[in-house]
Design a protein around this motif. Structure first.
Motif, PDB file in Angstrom:
ATOM      1  N   PRO A 185      38.030 -10.777 -62.697  1.00  5.91           N
ATOM      2  CA  PRO A 185      39.061 -11.714 -63.150  1.00  5.91           C
ATOM      3  C   PRO A 185      38.456 -12.799 -64.046  1.00  5.91           C
ATOM      4  CG  PRO A 185      38.500 -12.116 -60.862  1.00  5.91           C
ATOM      5  CD  PRO A 185      37.748 -10.897 -61.273  1.00  5.91           C
ATOM      6  N   THR A 186      39.235 -13.329 -64.917  1.00  2.00           N
ATOM      7  CA  THR A 186      38.730 -14.417 -65.757  1.00  2.00           C
ATOM      8  C   THR A 186      38.869 -15.732 -65.014  1.00  2.00           C
ATOM      9  OG1 THR A 186      40.894 -14.662 -66.713  1.00  2.00           O
ATOM     10  CG2 THR A 186      39.343 -13.298 -67.914  1.00  2.00           C
ATOM     11  N   PHE A 187      37.867 -16.541 -65.123  1.00  2.00           N
ATOM     12  CA  PHE A 187      37.945 -17.877 -64.554  1.00  2.00           C
ATOM     13  C   PHE A 187      36.888 -18.737 -65.209  1.00  2.00           C
ATOM     14  CE2 PHE A 187      35.835 -14.969 -61.602  1.00  2.00           C
ATOM     15  CZ  PHE A 187      34.532 -15.350 -61.801  1.00  2.00           C
ATOM     16  N   SER A 188      37.069 -20.001 -65.063  1.00  2.00           N
ATOM     17  CA  SER A 188      36.029 -20.906 -65.530  1.00  2.00           C
ATOM     18  C   SER A 188      35.889 -21.960 -64.453  1.00  2.00           C
ATOM     19  CB  SER A 188      36.461 -21.557 -66.840  1.00  2.00           C
ATOM     20  OG  SER A 188      37.651 -22.262 -66.609  1.00  2.00           O
ATOM     21  N   GLY A 189      34.869 -22.743 -64.527  1.00  2.00           N
ATOM     22  CA  GLY A 189      34.722 -23.777 -63.519  1.00  2.00           C
ATOM     23  C   GLY A 189      33.283 -24.177 -63.353  1.00  2.00           C
ATOM     24  N   ARG A 190      32.982 -24.717 -62.158  1.00  2.00           N
ATOM     25  CA  ARG A 190      31.631 -25.190 -61.883  1.00  2.00           C
ATOM     26  C   ARG A 190      30.849 -24.101 -61.161  1.00  2.00           C
ATOM     27  NH1 ARG A 190      34.147 -29.678 -58.463  1.00  2.00           N
ATOM     28  NH2 ARG A 190      35.642 -27.972 -58.326  1.00  2.00           N
ATOM     29  N   LEU A 191      29.515 -24.199 -61.224  1.00  2.00           N
ATOM     30  CA  LEU A 191      28.683 -23.212 -60.520  1.00  2.00           C
ATOM     31  C   LEU A 191      28.443 -23.662 -59.090  1.00  2.00           C
ATOM     32  CD1 LEU A 191      25.972 -22.397 -63.207  1.00  2.00           C
ATOM     33  CD2 LEU A 191      27.895 -20.970 -62.496  1.00  2.00           C
ATOM     34  N   VAL A 192      28.421 -22.697 -58.194  1.00  2.00           N
ATOM     35  CA  VAL A 192      28.037 -22.962 -56.807  1.00  2.00           C
ATOM     36  C   VAL A 192      26.833 -22.086 -56.510  1.00  2.00           C
ATOM     37  CG1 VAL A 192      28.686 -22.620 -54.393  1.00  2.00           C
ATOM     38  CG2 VAL A 192      30.320 -23.612 -55.997  1.00  2.00           C
ATOM     39  N   MET A 193      25.836 -22.662 -55.855  1.00  2.00           N
ATOM     40  CA  MET A 193      24.626 -21.911 -55.561  1.00  2.00           C
ATOM     41  C   MET A 193      24.274 -22.125 -54.097  1.00  2.00           C
ATOM     42  SD  MET A 193      21.249 -22.243 -57.783  1.00  2.00           S
ATOM     43  CE  MET A 193      19.701 -21.552 -57.306  1.00  2.00           C
ATOM     44  N   ALA A 194      23.878 -21.056 -53.409  1.00  2.00           N
ATOM     45  CA  ALA A 194      23.496 -21.181 -51.997  1.00  2.00           C
ATOM     46  C   ALA A 194      22.348 -20.231 -51.724  1.00  2.00           C
ATOM     47  CB  ALA A 194      24.684 -20.842 -51.106  1.00  2.00           C
ATOM     48  N   THR A 195      21.519 -20.587 -50.769  1.00  2.00           N
ATOM     49  CA  THR A 195      20.402 -19.706 -50.425  1.00  2.00           C
ATOM     50  C   THR A 195      20.247 -19.620 -48.918  1.00  2.00           C
ATOM     51  OG1 THR A 195      18.108 -19.176 -50.942  1.00  2.00           O
ATOM     52  CG2 THR A 195      18.592 -21.474 -50.481  1.00  2.00           C
ATOM     53  N   ASP A 196      19.710 -18.516 -48.460  1.00  2.00           N
ATOM     54  CA  ASP A 196      19.664 -18.255 -47.029  1.00  2.00           C
ATOM     55  C   ASP A 196      18.487 -17.327 -46.731  1.00  2.00           C
ATOM     56  OD1 ASP A 196      20.440 -18.301 -44.440  1.00  2.00           O
ATOM     57  OD2 ASP A 196      22.470 -17.567 -44.780  1.00  2.00           O
ATOM     58  N   ALA A 197      17.641 -17.710 -45.796  1.00  2.00           N
ATOM     59  CA  ALA A 197      16.518 -16.851 -45.397  1.00  2.00           C
ATOM     60  C   ALA A 197      16.900 -16.086 -44.136  1.00  2.00           C
ATOM     61  CB  ALA A 197      15.289 -17.707 -45.150  1.00  2.00           C
ATOM     62  N   HIS A 198      16.501 -14.835 -44.088  1.00  2.00           N
ATOM     63  CA  HIS A 198      16.872 -14.000 -42.940  1.00  2.00           C
ATOM     64  C   HIS A 198      15.622 -13.481 -42.246  1.00  2.00           C
ATOM     65  CE1 HIS A 198      21.104 -14.059 -44.140  1.00  2.00           C
ATOM     66  NE2 HIS A 198      20.580 -14.198 -45.342  1.00  2.00           N
ATOM     67  N   VAL A 199      15.544 -13.781 -40.940  1.00  2.00           N
ATOM     68  CA  VAL A 199      14.335 -13.434 -40.182  1.00  2.00           C
ATOM     69  C   VAL A 199      14.718 -12.745 -38.868  1.00  2.00           C
ATOM     70  CG1 VAL A 199      12.962 -15.296 -41.169  1.00  2.00           C
ATOM     71  CG2 VAL A 199      14.288 -15.724 -39.109  1.00  2.00           C
ATOM     72  N   VAL A 200      15.815 -11.986 -38.922  1.00  2.00           N
ATOM     73  CA  VAL A 200      16.385 -11.477 -37.673  1.00  2.00           C
ATOM     74  C   VAL A 200      15.475 -10.447 -36.989  1.00  2.00           C
ATOM     75  CG1 VAL A 200      17.703  -9.696 -38.879  1.00  2.00           C
ATOM     76  CG2 VAL A 200      18.503 -10.512 -36.662  1.00  2.00           C
ATOM     77  N   SER A 201      15.485 -10.485 -35.674  1.00  2.00           N
ATOM     78  CA  SER A 201      14.764  -9.492 -34.869  1.00  2.00           C
ATOM     79  C   SER A 201      15.685  -9.061 -33.736  1.00  2.00           C
ATOM     80  CB  SER A 201      13.498 -10.123 -34.300  1.00  2.00           C
ATOM     81  OG  SER A 201      12.958  -9.322 -33.292  1.00  2.00           O
ATOM     82  N   PRO A 202      15.980  -7.801 -33.568  1.00  2.00           N
ATOM     83  CA  PRO A 202      15.472  -6.635 -34.285  1.00  2.00           C
ATOM     84  C   PRO A 202      16.074  -6.508 -35.688  1.00  2.00           C
ATOM     85  CG  PRO A 202      17.198  -5.980 -32.765  1.00  2.00           C
ATOM     86  CD  PRO A 202      16.970  -7.437 -32.540  1.00  2.00           C
ATOM     87  N   LEU A 203      15.379  -5.723 -36.531  1.00  2.00           N
ATOM     88  CA  LEU A 203      15.834  -5.570 -37.917  1.00  2.00           C
ATOM     89  C   LEU A 203      17.085  -4.717 -38.008  1.00  2.00           C
ATOM     90  CD1 LEU A 203      12.313  -4.911 -39.446  1.00  2.00           C
ATOM     91  CD2 LEU A 203      13.668  -6.998 -39.666  1.00  2.00           C
ATOM     92  N   PHE A 204      17.241  -3.798 -37.061  1.00  2.00           N
ATOM     93  CA  PHE A 204      18.436  -2.947 -37.023  1.00  2.00           C
ATOM     94  C   PHE A 204      19.177  -3.219 -35.727  1.00  2.00           C
ATOM     95  CE2 PHE A 204      15.144  -0.847 -39.463  1.00  2.00           C
ATOM     96  CZ  PHE A 204      15.809  -0.471 -40.627  1.00  2.00           C
ATOM     97  N   PHE A 205      20.476  -3.361 -35.820  1.00  2.00           N
ATOM     98  CA  PHE A 205      21.276  -3.667 -34.624  1.00  2.00           C
ATOM     99  C   PHE A 205      22.641  -3.008 -34.791  1.00  2.00           C
ATOM    100  CE2 PHE A 205      21.081  -7.133 -37.694  1.00  2.00           C
ATOM    101  CZ  PHE A 205      22.401  -7.213 -38.116  1.00  2.00           C
TER     102      PHE A 205
END
Lengths: 370, 360
Positions: free
Chosen positions: B68-88
């Motif tokens: 879709p077309t849109f304009s606006g401001r940028l949003v940025m987010a970051t997230d580290a993942h360290v889950v154990s177990p790796l598969f669930f």
């Protein structure tokens, strides 16, 4: 959830609350002690006191295994981890209890101690099997509920011939603590009209050991389950006894507790553990024949023997009122450092640590009432 | 990035091979790992540029068919993942790392556009598992329509990490006229919850502790941007959206209460909890209010618009069990409280450290 939601039903609660309100005589005050931290937690978590008349007060008892553990005992566990480099397996509740030198088991861990949280004694035994080159110590705490599993793992370790497993036994007993509370009560202390007896502990020891409180102290005891409706039902039963001038042992928790208890578990405990001459409790002080140690036949699995540990008495912080709170003499909010210096994030006393502790329960669930 | 001539190089052994230090050293082995594993799964026009960074259109309107077309401001987010177990049950660290960051961008009200992914691999980690994880990430990213446009790989010595850590960063675009904030809640607003709580945390816990249940608890990990788009399309007065991940519903509401300077009163009976989750929590002495979710959202909505938003949520597969679970009240202490199903009241406090199981 089937078989649990039924014991948390709001409509039934309103019914029992109405019965309690009818039974409570307006001209007098009632005070009942719930011995167990499990009950304290249930009362706070479900807001049971909101359903009770203002003339009825619940007094929190010392039945929180972590709360009654003196600092010196935690120090021993830390010494095992930091000095003797043993893997120390502990129930999660114990990890944050403040010890000497600003340490706790959790902080000892960040200093390199190999301290592991376990859900059961069996996990500790497994850690010993998985780490044959390391010494593994199970930090065994708790009332009669957790003693049979400790006895089981000691027997298993003996059968397996494990020479790297031992137990730091800090198991304590319920009846001596109840005796102590009644025997040391001063006239100025709030009078306790009756007890809600432990749920899980009683599944093991049965209701018989409480009979002496009815005969010798004329105090009614109603053994109750840990669900909120159990607690409310027990309060109603206590009210009836008090109003009718009775002092009997009644069992609300018939779905799990018999008069004799779990005889098999009792035999197992008796085979592996024996009464200590005396043991220091936090808040209640040194009490004779109030705790258990490993029998001589199993001495090689006794961490105190294996590592030649000595118990050292460490006084509580002067401002901390845990002692009086554990005896039911003071309430958490009567303590000058409650909620200011002493919070769950930075606990000074043990009652602020475990979710079963009176201070933590009041801070976490009830402080909006002040 | 060097293109390696296939004939001279032993192909990446995705069956029995393991990550070794050469995979992070910048040499051929690393180039091969990137080509044969990461680029193969994530393949898209931006990644194919093969540069240190991805060059992205400044105004992505009409960039690709269907966008879709849109304009606006940028949003940025970051997230580290360290889950154990790796598969669930219900997922793995791969799809989780995509969903988690997409959700962080989406709850700001933004449309997520691109992801960056950074991997820390432990020496000795099986390539077969890495392949599964990256395939799962790629699938999640394709399904969400949010491509991974750039990335990085590092290898650390055995014992210095726990298999694989994944950090993802997301960029999205927020329309000019939309502003959602944790500080926007006002007394009288309604608290909506998109579905049952505690599923992800208990799925992890049950796997970790080897709790065998007849029906396994399945993580709710999912990308919420589509559900959020549907909610925003109602043009209702939505003050704040949050995904209650670590610390669960209780923590999220405490954050909102503090940011907005208000109180919240929850209705325990209205909060959906799956029976297996409730049972596992009971068993381990945990409170589902504090257990992590990875595919749920909380919306603070003006009371007058609550029904419209709730209906829109319920019409979406990820909001089928959406419910009105509480309301915002004036409270100088900023307490989150709860009317218990028993008829009493209590605080739902900030968590102290981790939830520790009770012993008796």
């Amino acid at each position: 959830m089937k078989y649990i939601d039924e014991f948390r039903d709001g409509r039934l609660a309103q019914g029992i609350a109405a019965a309690i309100a009818r039974e409570a005589r307006p001209e007098r005050q009632y005070a009942f002690m719930e011995f167990c931290g499990g009950h304290t937690h249930a009362i706070s978590r479900y807001g049971v006191t909101d359903l009770l008349p203002p003339t009825l007060r619940m007094v929190h008892g010392p039945g929180c295994p972590v709360c009654v553990l003196p600092i010196g005992r935690i120090d021993m566990a830390i010494e095992l981890a930091l000095k003797h480099r043993a893997i120390v397996c502990s129930y999660g509740d114990c990890l944050r209890v403040p010890a000497s030198d600003g340490l706790s088991l959790m902080k000892a861990r960040s200093r390199g101690g190999d301290i592991r949280m376990v859900y059961s004694a069996a996990d500790a035994l497994k850690a010993a099997q998985d780490n044959p080159t390391r010494q593994v110590v199970f930090f065994a705490i708790g009332f009669e509920t957790t003693t049979p599993p400790t006895a089981v793992v000691v027997k298993q370790a003996a059968a397996l011939g494990l020479n790297n497993f031992s137990v730091l036994c800090c198991h304590v007993l319920t009846p001596p603590a109840m005796h102590h509370i009644l025997a040391t009560r001063q006239p100025s202390d709030i009078a306790i009209d009756g007890f809600i007896g432990p749920a899980h502990v009683s599944t093991v020891i049965g209701s018989r050991p409480y009979e002496v409180f009815a005969t010798d102290y004329r105090k009614p005891v109603v053994i109750a389950g840990f669900e909120p409706l159990d607690v409310m039902q027990a309060i109603h039963m206590l009210l009836l006894q008090v109003n009718e001038g009775r002092a009997e042992i009644e069992n609300e928790f018939t779905r799990a507790v018999t008069r004799e208890g779990n005889v098999k578990a009792q035999a197992l405990v008796a085979e592996v553990l024996e009464l200590r001459e005396e043991f220091e409790w936090r808040g209640l002080g040194v009490m004779k024949k109030s705790a258990l140690a490993l029998r001589r036949e199993y001495a090689e699995f006794d961490a105190e023997m294996r590592f030649d540990l000595a118990y050292r008495v460490v006084p509580d912080n002067k401002a901390c009122e845990c002692g009086a709170i554990l005896r039911g003499v003071k309430r958490p909010q009567d303590c000058s450092i409650f909620g200011s210096v002493c919070t769950p994030e930075n606990p000074m006393g043990s009652c602020m640590v475990s979710s079963e502790g009176a201070c933590a329960a009041h801070y976490t669930y009830g402080r909006y009432k002040e | 990035m060097t293109k390696i001539r296939d004939g001279y190089v032993r192909p990446l052994d995705l069956k029995n091979g393991r990550v070794d230090l050469t995979h992070g050293s910048g040499g051929r082995a690393m180039a091969q790992l990137i080509d044969d594993l990461f680029a193969r799964h994530f393949d898209n026009e931006f990644l194919r540029q093969g540069n240190d960074g991805a060059v992205l259109p400044a105004r992505p309107e009409g960039n690709a068919p269907g966008v879709p077309t849109f304009s606006g401001r940028l949003v940025m987010a970051t997230d580290a993942h360290v889950v154990s177990p790796l598969f669930f049950p219900g997922g793995d660290i791969g799809c989780l790392s995509v969903h988690g960051t997409i959700n962080d961008v989406a709850v700001m009200g933004a449309r997520p556009l691109w992801l960056a992914a950074s991997f820390i691999l432990e020496e000795g980690f099986p390539l077969a598992e890495l392949d599964r994880i990256v395939a799962s990430m790629a699938r999640a990213s394709r399904e969400a329509g949010v491509p991974v446009v750039t990335g990085d790989t590092k290898v650390v010595e055995a014992g210095k990490a726990d298999g694989v850590f994944i950090t993802t960063t997301g960029v999205g675009v927020l329309p000019e006229d939309l502003s959602l904030s944790g500080a926007g809640a006002r007394p009288g607003d309604v608290v909506l919850l998109s579905g049952s709580i505690g599923d992800h945390g208990m799925a992890i816990m049950a796997t970790r502790e080897n709790l065998g249940f007849a029906a396994p608890i399945v993580s709710d990990t999912a990308a919420l941007h589509d559900l959020i788009a549907v909610m925003l399309a109602t043009a209702a007065e939505i003050r704040c959206l949050r995904d209650p991940t670590r610390g669960g519903l209780a923590t999220t509401l405490n954050e909102i209460a503090r940011q907005s300077g208000v109180g919240v009163v929850l209705d325990e009976a209205a909060i959906p909890v799956n029976p297996a989750v409730a049972a596992a929590c009971e068993f381990l002495g945990l409170d589902p209010l504090y257990v992590a979710n990875e595919g749920k959202l909380v919306a603070i909505v003006a009371a007058a618009d609550a029904d419209v938003v709730l209906a829109a949520m319920r019409a979406h597969p990820l909001g089928a069990r959406a419910a009105k679970v509480g309301e915002v009240v004036a409270d100088d202490h900023h307490f989150v409280q709860m009317s218990t199903s028993l008829g009493g009241r209590r605080i739902v406090d900030w968590l102290t450290g981790d939830q520790l199981p009770r012993i008796c």
